[in-house]
Write an enzyme that holds these catalytic residues in place. Structure first.
Site, PDB file in Angstrom:
ATOM      1  N   GLU A 112       0.828  -1.213   0.000  1.00 58.79           N
ATOM      2  CA  GLU A 112       0.000   0.000   0.000  1.00 58.79           C
ATOM      3  C   GLU A 112       0.858   1.258   0.000  1.00 58.79           C
ATOM      4  OE1 GLU A 112      -3.226   0.047   2.863  1.00 58.79           O
ATOM      5  OE2 GLU A 112      -3.329   2.231   2.783  1.00 58.79           O
TER       6      GLU A 112
ATOM      7  N   LYS B 160      -7.253  -1.163  11.439  1.00 55.95           N
ATOM      8  CA  LYS B 160      -6.627  -1.550  10.166  1.00 55.95           C
ATOM      9  C   LYS B 160      -5.414  -0.662   9.922  1.00 55.95           C
ATOM     10  CE  LYS B 160      -6.069  -1.543   5.498  1.00 55.95           C
ATOM     11  NZ  LYS B 160      -5.221  -0.650   4.706  1.00 55.95           N
TER      12      LYS B 160
ATOM     13  N   ASP C 185       4.506 -14.694  11.323  1.00 54.55           N
ATOM     14  CA  ASP C 185       3.220 -15.162  10.818  1.00 54.55           C
ATOM     15  C   ASP C 185       2.161 -14.059  10.989  1.00 54.55           C
ATOM     16  OD1 ASP C 185       0.770 -16.385  10.458  1.00 54.55           O
ATOM     17  OD2 ASP C 185       1.333 -18.240  11.479  1.00 54.55           O
TER      18      ASP C 185
ATOM     19  N   HIS D 124      -2.395  10.235   0.152  1.00 53.69           N
ATOM     20  CA  HIS D 124      -2.687   9.005  -0.586  1.00 53.69           C
ATOM     21  C   HIS D 124      -2.632   9.220  -2.086  1.00 53.69           C
ATOM     22  CE1 HIS D 124      -4.792   5.591   1.716  1.00 53.69           C
ATOM     23  NE2 HIS D 124      -3.773   6.039   2.399  1.00 53.69           N
TER      24      HIS D 124
HETATM   25  C1  MEV Z   1      -5.713   3.055   5.191  1.00 52.68           C
HETATM   26  O1  MEV Z   1      -4.923   1.958   4.809  1.00 52.68           O
HETATM   27  C2  MEV Z   1      -5.741   3.176   6.694  1.00 52.68           C
HETATM   28  C3  MEV Z   1      -6.663   4.273   7.248  1.00 52.68           C
HETATM   29  O2  MEV Z   1      -7.994   4.098   6.740  1.00 52.68           O
HETATM   30  C4  MEV Z   1      -6.638   4.132   8.747  1.00 52.68           C
HETATM   31  C5  MEV Z   1      -7.629   5.003   9.480  1.00 52.68           C
HETATM   32  O3  MEV Z   1      -8.673   5.357   8.910  1.00 52.68           O
HETATM   33  O4  MEV Z   1      -7.345   5.303  10.648  1.00 52.68           O
HETATM   34  C6  MEV Z   1      -6.216   5.622   6.822  1.00 52.68           C
END
Ligand code: MEV
Length: 438
Positions: A85, A280, A296, A393
């Protein structure tokens, strides 16, 4: 077309590729070429990778990047990250640099206990099973001596074995619930070997136990396996500074920033839809280092998310507060990691990654991984609560689109200039490239 095949695993690598290319591609020779393009010229190295799994046809590249300037407990680390990513490594590096001038990260391993269970069915009097277990507990330990000898020399081994009665939830279901310390190894093989020996001992000893009836003697072991839920294998990572020290370009009013940041964390604490995305973001950092160091990541993912729901509702792994003018941001997560065994000595890049991290112990690696997760979470929340996430991004995304279109140097300059003033979107980049090429 019938795409089923028997004996695929017995085919040579060349024949496997041939079969795949002919089954799934209109142009099989082109497909073969793509597959082979990723082979390594060094045949020994290629063979090493081929043998990590079964039915290997090629290598699948993921980029390995470095996030430098991580100041953790007073020591600097350059953290290797493997991730697809865009913007994750850049975000980690930014966060690391930011906190390096504000006291750095503090990290501490709280406990490193692992868990394994023998799941079995016993039909009979519970009190008799309990007294059988108490009388044979020492035998469980002595029967595993040959397995535990080396681990004990390294300071690890079996910590305890308990009999657990689960019959309230499932008829006749009991467990041997065992805890382990596996020092610098993740310990999966060690734990599973101990558990399989426990299962054997359990069946044998039950057969010879005079107080059991014939039915009670016939204990049925369903399975013996470690648990990837490790709520007592916990590391804490933290940053803190005076509110006014939070100031920098993006953060003009530190008090407002800190309050909004804490709000964002509070939301993730109570709202599962947000918590999953919030976590995430943490796992962007955690997984990338876990992968780079040959650990792992599926085990880590499963354990971390189970931990995030330990109170019955999925919630944020990280927390933040403002107290007496001090901003503190921290998290505690379970991480079962190893720095010896497994891929760590087999994969040349894993070996390098560990060397870049100064050959850490498992405890040190737990700290580094947790810190990278926290740094990633900080970077995400900082963007989300200030400029929004898309700015960073889309810059990285723009680069990916340009690569996809094999943009020339001149095209790149023209496009970069255009997007200084305009918002990047996939469609707008494509349109611009197409216009430039008309
Ligand atoms: C993107 O990979 C991760 C985010 O969505 C985490 C978040 O929203 O805190 C930017």
């Amino acid at each position: 077309m019938n795409n089923a095949i028997s004996g695929f695993s017995k085919l040579s690598k060349e024949d496997k590729i041939n079969w795949i290319a002919n089954q799934y591609f209109a142009n099989p020779s082109e497909a073969e070429e793509t597959i082979k393009q990723y082979w390594n010229n060094n045949t020994q190295l290629q063979q090493l990778h081929d043998e990590f799994i079964e039915n290997t046809i090629t290598n699948f590249y993921l980029p390995m990047g470095i996030a430098p300037n991580f100041l953790i407990n007073g020591n600097y680390y350059s953290v290797p990250m493997v991730i697809e990513e865009s913007s994750v490594v850049a975000a980690a590096a930014k966060s690391a640099k930011y906190w390096s001038t504000r006291g750095g990260f503090k990290a501490k391993v709280i406990n490193s206990e692992k868990i394994g269970q023998v799941h079995f069915i016993y039909i009979g009097e519970t009190a008799k099973l309990e007294s059988f277990f108490n009388k044979t507990k020492a035998t469980f330990l002595s029967a595993t001596e040959s397995i535990t000898k080396n681990m004990q020399k390294r300071g690890g081994g079996i910590l305890d074995i308990e009999l657990r009665n689960k019959t309230n939830e499932l008829e006749n279901y009991f467990q041997l619930h065992a805890t382990f310390e596996t020092k610098d190894s993740m310990g999966a093989n060690f734990i599973n070997s101990c558990l399989e020996q426990f299962a054997k001992t359990l069946k044998e000893e039950a057969q010879n136990y005079p107080d059991f009836s014939e039915e009670e003697k016939n204990i049925r072991v369903v399975m013996s396996i470690l648990s990837n839920y490790v709520p007592n294998c916990i590391v804490r990572a933290e940053v803190s500074c005076k509110i006014e020290e939070l100031a920098e370009n993006k953060i003009e009013t530190p008090q407002e920033f800190a309050e909004k940041f804490v709000q964002a964390v509070n939301i993730a604490e109570i709202e599962p839809f947000r918590a999953v995305t919030h976590n995430k973001g943490i796992m962007n950092g955690v997984d990338a280092v876990v992968l780079a160091t040959g650990n792992d990541f599926r085990a880590v993912e499963a354990g971390v998310h189970a931990y995030a729901s330990r109170n019955g509702k999925y919630s944020s792994l990280s927390h933040a507060k403002i107290e007496n003018g001090i901003f503190t941001f921290w998290m505690e997560i379970p991480l079962a990691l190893g720095t010896v065994g497994g891929l760590t000595s087999l994969h040349p890049l894993v070996k390098m990654a560990l060397q870049i991290l100064k050959n850490p112990s498992a405890h040190e690696l737990m700290q580094i991984v947790a810190v990278t997760g926290l740094a990633q979470n900080f970077a995400a929340l900082r963007s989300l609560t200030t400029t929004g996430i898309q700015e960073g991004h889309m810059k990285m995304h723009l680069n990916n689109i340009l690569n996809q279109f094999q943009a020339t140097k001149d095209e790149r300059v023209a496009i970069a200039k255009h997007f200084e003033k305009n918002t990047v979107s996939h469609a707008s980049v494509v349109e611009l490239i197409e216009n430039l090429r008309k």
